[in-house]
Design a protein around this motif. Structure first.
Motif, short mmCIF file in Angstrom:
data_model
loop_
_atom_site.label_atom_id
_atom_site.label_comp_id
_atom_site.label_asym_id
_atom_site.label_seq_id
_atom_site.Cartn_x
_atom_site.Cartn_y
_atom_site.Cartn_z
N ALA A 1 -54.81 -66.31 88.22
CA ALA A 1 -55.16 -65.52 87.04
C ALA A 1 -56.66 -65.38 86.86
CB ALA A 1 -54.54 -66.15 85.78
N GLN A 2 -57.44 -66.29 87.45
CA GLN A 2 -58.90 -66.23 87.34
C GLN A 2 -59.56 -65.56 88.55
OE1 GLN A 2 -60.68 -66.58 84.88
NE2 GLN A 2 -59.93 -68.16 83.48
N ALA A 3 -58.76 -65.15 89.53
CA ALA A 3 -59.32 -64.54 90.74
C ALA A 3 -59.77 -63.11 90.46
CB ALA A 3 -58.29 -64.55 91.86
N ILE B 1 -50.08 -58.44 84.35
CA ILE B 1 -48.72 -58.40 84.91
C ILE B 1 -48.70 -59.09 86.27
CG2 ILE B 1 -46.88 -56.90 85.74
CD1 ILE B 1 -47.88 -54.84 83.62
N GLY B 2 -49.69 -58.82 87.10
CA GLY B 2 -49.71 -59.43 88.42
C GLY B 2 -51.00 -59.16 89.16
N ALA B 3 -51.27 -60.00 90.15
CA ALA B 3 -52.43 -59.85 91.03
C ALA B 3 -51.95 -59.26 92.35
CB ALA B 3 -53.11 -61.19 91.25
N ARG B 4 -52.32 -58.03 92.62
CA ARG B 4 -51.96 -57.38 93.89
C ARG B 4 -52.96 -57.79 94.96
NH1 ARG B 4 -48.58 -53.28 94.85
NH2 ARG B 4 -48.48 -52.79 92.62
N LEU B 5 -52.46 -58.03 96.17
CA LEU B 5 -53.30 -58.53 97.25
C LEU B 5 -53.36 -57.53 98.40
CD1 LEU B 5 -51.98 -62.21 97.38
CD2 LEU B 5 -53.87 -61.29 96.00
N PHE C 1 -46.92 -62.51 90.48
CA PHE C 1 -46.62 -62.22 89.08
C PHE C 1 -47.30 -63.23 88.15
CE2 PHE C 1 -42.44 -59.76 89.95
CZ PHE C 1 -43.14 -58.57 89.93
N LEU C 2 -47.94 -62.67 87.11
CA LEU C 2 -48.67 -63.48 86.13
C LEU C 2 -47.97 -63.42 84.77
CD1 LEU C 2 -52.31 -62.48 87.22
CD2 LEU C 2 -50.98 -64.50 87.88
N ALA C 3 -48.70 -63.69 83.71
CA ALA C 3 -48.11 -63.96 82.40
C ALA C 3 -47.19 -62.86 81.88
CB ALA C 3 -49.22 -64.22 81.38
N ASP C 4 -47.55 -61.59 82.09
CA ASP C 4 -46.78 -60.48 81.52
C ASP C 4 -45.83 -59.84 82.54
OD1 ASP C 4 -48.11 -60.96 79.19
OD2 ASP C 4 -49.35 -59.16 79.25
N HIS C 5 -45.42 -60.60 83.54
CA HIS C 5 -44.59 -60.06 84.60
C HIS C 5 -43.23 -59.60 84.07
CE1 HIS C 5 -41.68 -63.41 84.93
NE2 HIS C 5 -42.68 -64.16 84.53
#
Length: 287
Positions: free
Chosen positions: A273-275, A207-211, A248-252
């Protein structure tokens, strides 16, 4: 025709193609491969159309038994690849005979690997796509040990190379390009996003990468009112009240109620997405 049996699955493995665009007005997101470039490359290596369905593997740990001869390629995260315990190259064309086992170890860098099979994984499509959307639950279920995967007929095109010269993913600091978002003026200093560095939180998924802030100023809002729900694009950098931005990534979700401070350029969404959790990241502003 059934061709692959799943004997082992690591943290998560799902069927993904390039998604199901065109359903936003019905409340359905596109989903699809989180790292689209890696799926496209894997498909090209085996002679498939770029959008053929393959397997997205989180971190590694997948084991497949060939029930007939198959041609496969593995791209993306740097997971060790073996066939019957013999080391094989990534981003290369692999011919696997009936009874042989393809294994992916756990990746030393990167987050997601992609397995393409000549002919594509031919599970039943939903709304025109074979992708699993982990937010809505649409599409084929995540893979489990014992699943048998059908593979479609081979395409007329033949693989034209044995290996693609793709540099391995690393764990170094990532630089991600982004443009100021539609709600940048809701922050005291929107430029703070581009100052210093962030780290990818363990609270990260399709869904997303939280930072988390690694070094630099915090993000502070200057508008305290609630934001009406509005559309969310792939790559949107949304900032909830915690101040931890989420890319937000693919399933956002296709809508959201927190302000979007920036939007990652499409070409760099695959990089995010690869991080891996703990990896450092900085934003570079472009206009």
């Amino acid at each position: 025709m059934s061709a692959l049996r799943v004997d082992r699955v690591g943290p998560l493995a799902t069927i993904q193609d390039l998604g199901r665009p065109g359903w936003f007005d019905s409340g359905v997101g596109a989903a699809g491969a989180a790292d689209r470039a890696s799926l496209r490359l894997a498909n090209r290596l085996v002679g498939n159309a770029e959008g053929a369905a393959g397997i997205e593997v989180l971190l590694g740990g997948l084991e497949l038994l060939a029930q007939r001869h198959v041609t496969v390629a593995v791209t993306g995260a740097s997971a060790p690849v073996t066939v019957d315990d013999r080391p094989m190259g990534t981003a290369s064309v692999l011919e696997i005979e009936e009874g042989q086992r393809l294994r992916l170890g756990f990746a030393a860098s990167g987050l997601r690997s992609y397995v393409a099979v000549r002919g594509g994984i031919e599970v039943s499509p939903v709304l025109g796509s074979r992708s699993r959307d982990t937010l809505s639950g649409i599409g084929p279920e995540p893979l489990r040990a014992g699943d048998v995967l059908p593979v479609g007929p081979p395409p007329r095109a033949l693989p034209i190379v044995d290996v693609a010269p793709v540099p391995a993913l690393g764990n170094d600091l990532l630089t991600v390009r982004a443009v100021p978002g539609p709600r940048a003026d809701w922050f005291t200093d929107a430029a703070a996003l581009f100052a210093g560095e962030w780290t990818v939180s363990p609270d990260t998924d399709r869904i997303g990468a939280r930072l988390d802030r690694r070094r630099g100023p915090a993000l502070q809002r200057c508008v305290a009112s609630e934001l009406p729900t509005e559309g969310m694009a792939l790559g949107s950098v949304q900032v909830p009240p915690s101040g931890q931005p989420v890319v937000f990534l693919a399933d956002h979700p296709i809508t959201g109620g927190y302000p979007v401070i920036a939007v990652v350029v499409d070409a760099d969404v695959d990089t995010v997405a690869q991080a891996r959790p703990g990896q450092a990241l900085r934003f570079r502003r472009i206009e």
